[in-house]
Scaffold this motif. Structure first.
Motif, PDB file in Angstrom:
ATOM      1  N   GLY A 217       0.818  -1.206   0.000  1.00  0.00           N
ATOM      2  CA  GLY A 217       0.000   0.000   0.000  1.00  0.00           C
ATOM      3  C   GLY A 217       0.850   1.253   0.000  1.00  0.00           C
ATOM      4  N   GLU A 218       1.935   1.237   0.753  1.00  0.00           N
ATOM      5  CA  GLU A 218       2.828   2.390   0.762  1.00  0.00           C
ATOM      6  C   GLU A 218       3.550   2.548  -0.573  1.00  0.00           C
ATOM      7  OE1 GLU A 218       5.440   2.755   4.053  1.00  0.00           O
ATOM      8  OE2 GLU A 218       3.806   2.962   5.514  1.00  0.00           O
ATOM      9  N   ILE A 219       3.882   1.436  -1.208  1.00  0.00           N
ATOM     10  CA  ILE A 219       4.494   1.513  -2.536  1.00  0.00           C
ATOM     11  C   ILE A 219       3.508   2.128  -3.524  1.00  0.00           C
ATOM     12  CG2 ILE A 219       5.434   0.178  -4.471  1.00  0.00           C
ATOM     13  CD1 ILE A 219       7.299   0.460  -2.045  1.00  0.00           C
ATOM     14  N   GLN A 220       2.259   1.715  -3.479  1.00  0.00           N
ATOM     15  CA  GLN A 220       1.257   2.306  -4.376  1.00  0.00           C
ATOM     16  C   GLN A 220       1.132   3.803  -4.124  1.00  0.00           C
ATOM     17  OE1 GLN A 220      -2.499   0.281  -4.887  1.00  0.00           O
ATOM     18  NE2 GLN A 220      -3.590   2.183  -5.287  1.00  0.00           N
ATOM     19  N   ASP A 221       1.102   4.197  -2.881  1.00  0.00           N
ATOM     20  CA  ASP A 221       1.026   5.633  -2.573  1.00  0.00           C
ATOM     21  C   ASP A 221       2.238   6.361  -3.136  1.00  0.00           C
ATOM     22  OD1 ASP A 221      -1.345   5.202  -1.217  1.00  0.00           O
ATOM     23  OD2 ASP A 221      -0.411   5.187   0.775  1.00  0.00           O
ATOM     24  N   GLY A 222       3.412   5.751  -2.998  1.00  0.00           N
ATOM     25  CA  GLY A 222       4.620   6.373  -3.528  1.00  0.00           C
ATOM     26  C   GLY A 222       4.599   6.476  -5.041  1.00  0.00           C
ATOM     27  N   LEU A 223       4.124   5.431  -5.700  1.00  0.00           N
ATOM     28  CA  LEU A 223       4.021   5.456  -7.159  1.00  0.00           C
ATOM     29  C   LEU A 223       3.079   6.562  -7.622  1.00  0.00           C
ATOM     30  CD1 LEU A 223       3.851   1.621  -7.922  1.00  0.00           C
ATOM     31  CD2 LEU A 223       5.645   3.185  -8.677  1.00  0.00           C
ATOM     32  N   ASN A 224       2.034   6.785  -6.860  1.00  0.00           N
ATOM     33  CA  ASN A 224       1.055   7.808  -7.230  1.00  0.00           C
ATOM     34  C   ASN A 224       1.587   9.225  -7.099  1.00  0.00           C
ATOM     35  OD1 ASN A 224      -1.339   6.584  -8.226  1.00  0.00           O
ATOM     36  ND2 ASN A 224      -1.776   5.806  -6.175  1.00  0.00           N
TER      37      ASN A 224
ATOM     38  N   PHE B 141       4.230  10.149  -8.731  1.00  0.00           N
ATOM     39  CA  PHE B 141       4.766  10.480 -10.051  1.00  0.00           C
ATOM     40  C   PHE B 141       4.090   9.706 -11.179  1.00  0.00           C
ATOM     41  CE2 PHE B 141       7.644   7.356  -8.043  1.00  0.00           C
ATOM     42  CZ  PHE B 141       7.634   6.321  -8.962  1.00  0.00           C
ATOM     43  N   ASP B 142       3.107   8.874 -10.867  1.00  0.00           N
ATOM     44  CA  ASP B 142       2.364   8.120 -11.873  1.00  0.00           C
ATOM     45  C   ASP B 142       0.931   7.997 -11.375  1.00  0.00           C
ATOM     46  OD1 ASP B 142       1.696   6.575 -14.065  1.00  0.00           O
ATOM     47  OD2 ASP B 142       3.357   5.173 -13.836  1.00  0.00           O
ATOM     48  N   HIS B 143       0.101   7.256 -12.105  1.00  0.00           N
ATOM     49  CA  HIS B 143      -1.285   7.023 -11.706  1.00  0.00           C
ATOM     50  C   HIS B 143      -1.512   5.515 -11.685  1.00  0.00           C
ATOM     51  CE1 HIS B 143      -1.303  11.160 -13.153  1.00  0.00           C
ATOM     52  NE2 HIS B 143      -2.370  11.352 -12.419  1.00  0.00           N
ATOM     53  N   ILE B 144      -1.767   4.975 -10.494  1.00  0.00           N
ATOM     54  CA  ILE B 144      -1.923   3.534 -10.322  1.00  0.00           C
ATOM     55  C   ILE B 144      -3.400   3.193 -10.139  1.00  0.00           C
ATOM     56  CG2 ILE B 144      -1.288   1.530  -8.926  1.00  0.00           C
ATOM     57  CD1 ILE B 144       1.002   2.828 -10.538  1.00  0.00           C
TER      58      ILE B 144
ATOM     59  N   PHE C 259       1.588  -3.618  -9.851  1.00  0.00           N
ATOM     60  CA  PHE C 259       0.903  -2.334  -9.748  1.00  0.00           C
ATOM     61  C   PHE C 259       0.557  -1.890 -11.160  1.00  0.00           C
ATOM     62  CE2 PHE C 259       4.058  -2.950  -6.486  1.00  0.00           C
ATOM     63  CZ  PHE C 259       3.366  -2.700  -5.302  1.00  0.00           C
ATOM     64  N   SER C 260      -0.750  -1.811 -11.449  1.00  0.00           N
ATOM     65  CA  SER C 260      -1.221  -1.502 -12.799  1.00  0.00           C
ATOM     66  C   SER C 260      -1.408  -0.004 -12.977  1.00  0.00           C
ATOM     67  CB  SER C 260      -2.555  -2.205 -13.069  1.00  0.00           C
ATOM     68  OG  SER C 260      -2.425  -3.600 -12.941  1.00  0.00           O
TER      69      SER C 260
ATOM     70  N   LEU D 196      15.655  -5.443   3.858  1.00  0.00           N
ATOM     71  CA  LEU D 196      15.338  -5.234   5.270  1.00  0.00           C
ATOM     72  C   LEU D 196      15.769  -3.862   5.781  1.00  0.00           C
ATOM     73  CD1 LEU D 196      16.341  -8.743   6.701  1.00  0.00           C
ATOM     74  CD2 LEU D 196      14.092  -7.958   5.912  1.00  0.00           C
ATOM     75  N   SER D 197      16.372  -3.052   4.926  1.00  0.00           N
ATOM     76  CA  SER D 197      16.851  -1.742   5.353  1.00  0.00           C
ATOM     77  C   SER D 197      15.695  -0.750   5.475  1.00  0.00           C
ATOM     78  CB  SER D 197      17.887  -1.206   4.371  1.00  0.00           C
ATOM     79  OG  SER D 197      17.290  -0.898   3.124  1.00  0.00           O
ATOM     80  N   ALA D 198      15.924   0.300   6.241  1.00  0.00           N
ATOM     81  CA  ALA D 198      14.892   1.312   6.473  1.00  0.00           C
ATOM     82  C   ALA D 198      14.565   2.101   5.211  1.00  0.00           C
ATOM     83  CB  ALA D 198      15.343   2.261   7.587  1.00  0.00           C
ATOM     84  N   ASN D 199      15.496   2.145   4.258  1.00  0.00           N
ATOM     85  CA  ASN D 199      15.254   2.943   3.050  1.00  0.00           C
ATOM     86  C   ASN D 199      14.916   2.092   1.829  1.00  0.00           C
ATOM     87  OD1 ASN D 199      17.783   1.821   2.602  1.00  0.00           O
ATOM     88  ND2 ASN D 199      18.635   3.660   1.660  1.00  0.00           N
ATOM     89  N   PHE D 200      14.467   0.850   2.058  1.00  0.00           N
ATOM     90  CA  PHE D 200      14.140  -0.020   0.921  1.00  0.00           C
ATOM     91  C   PHE D 200      13.011   0.572   0.074  1.00  0.00           C
ATOM     92  CE2 PHE D 200      11.829  -3.973  -0.651  1.00  0.00           C
ATOM     93  CZ  PHE D 200      12.658  -4.146  -1.746  1.00  0.00           C
ATOM     94  N   LYS D 201      12.001   1.119   0.712  1.00  0.00           N
ATOM     95  CA  LYS D 201      10.893   1.708  -0.052  1.00  0.00           C
ATOM     96  C   LYS D 201      11.405   2.817  -0.967  1.00  0.00           C
ATOM     97  CE  LYS D 201       7.961   4.580   1.821  1.00  0.00           C
ATOM     98  NZ  LYS D 201       6.858   5.145   2.636  1.00  0.00           N
ATOM     99  N   GLU D 202      12.303   3.661  -0.458  1.00  0.00           N
ATOM    100  CA  GLU D 202      12.838   4.747  -1.266  1.00  0.00           C
ATOM    101  C   GLU D 202      13.678   4.209  -2.420  1.00  0.00           C
ATOM    102  OE1 GLU D 202      12.644   4.835   2.096  1.00  0.00           O
ATOM    103  OE2 GLU D 202      11.018   6.313   1.992  1.00  0.00           O
ATOM    104  N   GLN D 203      14.440   3.137  -2.163  1.00  0.00           N
ATOM    105  CA  GLN D 203      15.214   2.521  -3.242  1.00  0.00           C
ATOM    106  C   GLN D 203      14.292   1.993  -4.347  1.00  0.00           C
ATOM    107  OE1 GLN D 203      18.656  -0.098  -2.402  1.00  0.00           O
ATOM    108  NE2 GLN D 203      18.193   0.223  -0.251  1.00  0.00           N
TER     109      GLN D 203
END
Length: 228
Positions: free
Chosen positions: A44-51, A53-56, A85-86, A190-197
């Motif tokens: 869910g956080e990845i989808q929010d992040g994608l949104n 700069f894109d539209h998911i 993620f479509s 497992l790192s804290a910045n994996f989502k950002e990567q």
């Protein structure tokens, strides 16, 4: 508070790999469900992040149950977890993928997975006529460093029927999927910045998606195929 994946997810998947049986899964269902809840929050956080700069349009979480009908491997469960993620709208083509698997096998990917015959032919025709734009994208410094070119594990052996094997773009044309990917170590996952990567790599796909979406929504003369 941001969701961070933890080592327990890998511990579960490693244990499942060693005990890939329905009886074991039934006994360990609470463990499985605990990790699924964490993973779905992360998706869910990845989808929010994608949104940003894109539209998911939607996130699809792939089932842990394997389809064993046509496989020699009859183990009932996948030993990885994955989601896609479509992108939203007919004018936005391509999709994002994430796979979580221990042993340094986790990866993100993006692109055009097994496009339908009409789309596949359209892409190949575009490259046959002019492959310069796609090569510029694939060879951009940051893009090439992150992805090292299109995946080549889904190709015809020589050239597709109707295409010249001597065409300089045949290395692109013979692909049946047009996908790039990047692998992550367990430590990175497992790192804290994996989502950002992850989001940084997904963001790098934008020129690729924009160009390929234009190709797939126009004919060879550049006329729109939408709303026709």
């Amino acid at each position: 508070m941001a969701v961070q994946l933890n080592e327990d997810i890998f511990k579960f998947l490693n244990a499942l790999k060693e005990n890939n049986q329905r009886e074991w899964m039934a006994e360990n269902k609470p463990w499985y469900l605990k990790n699924e809840a964490l993973l779905k929050s992360f998706y869910g956080e990845i989808q929010d992040g994608l949104n940003t700069f894109d539209h998911i349009e939607k996130t699809k979480v792939f089932r842990i149950h394997r389809d064993v009908r046509f496989s020699k491997n009859k183990t009932p469960y996948n030993v990885h977890r994955s989601a896609s993620f479509s992108r939203e709208g007919a004018h936005r083509r391509g999709g994002y993928y994430l796979r979580i698997e221990p042993g340094g096998k986790s990866r993100m990917a993006g692109g055009f997975f097994n496009p339908n015959p009409a789309d596949l032919k359209r892409i190949r025709k575009e490259f046959e006529v002019d492959a310069a734009p796609i090569r510029t994208i694939l060879n951009a410094t940051k893009f090439k460093k992150a992805f090292s070119g299109l995946n080549t594990n889904n190709q015809v052996k020589t050239a597709p029927r109707g295409f010249d094997i001597e065409n300089p773009a045949n290395d692109l044309i013979k692909n049946k999927s047009f996908v790039v990917s990047h692998s992550f170590s367990d430590q990175e996952v497992l790192s804290a910045n994996f989502k950002e990567q992850l989001l940084d790599h997904y963001r790098l796909l934008q020129p690729f998606f924009e160009y390929m979406s234009e190709v797939l929504t126009t004919d060879l003369n550049g006329a729109s195929l939408l709303n026709q």
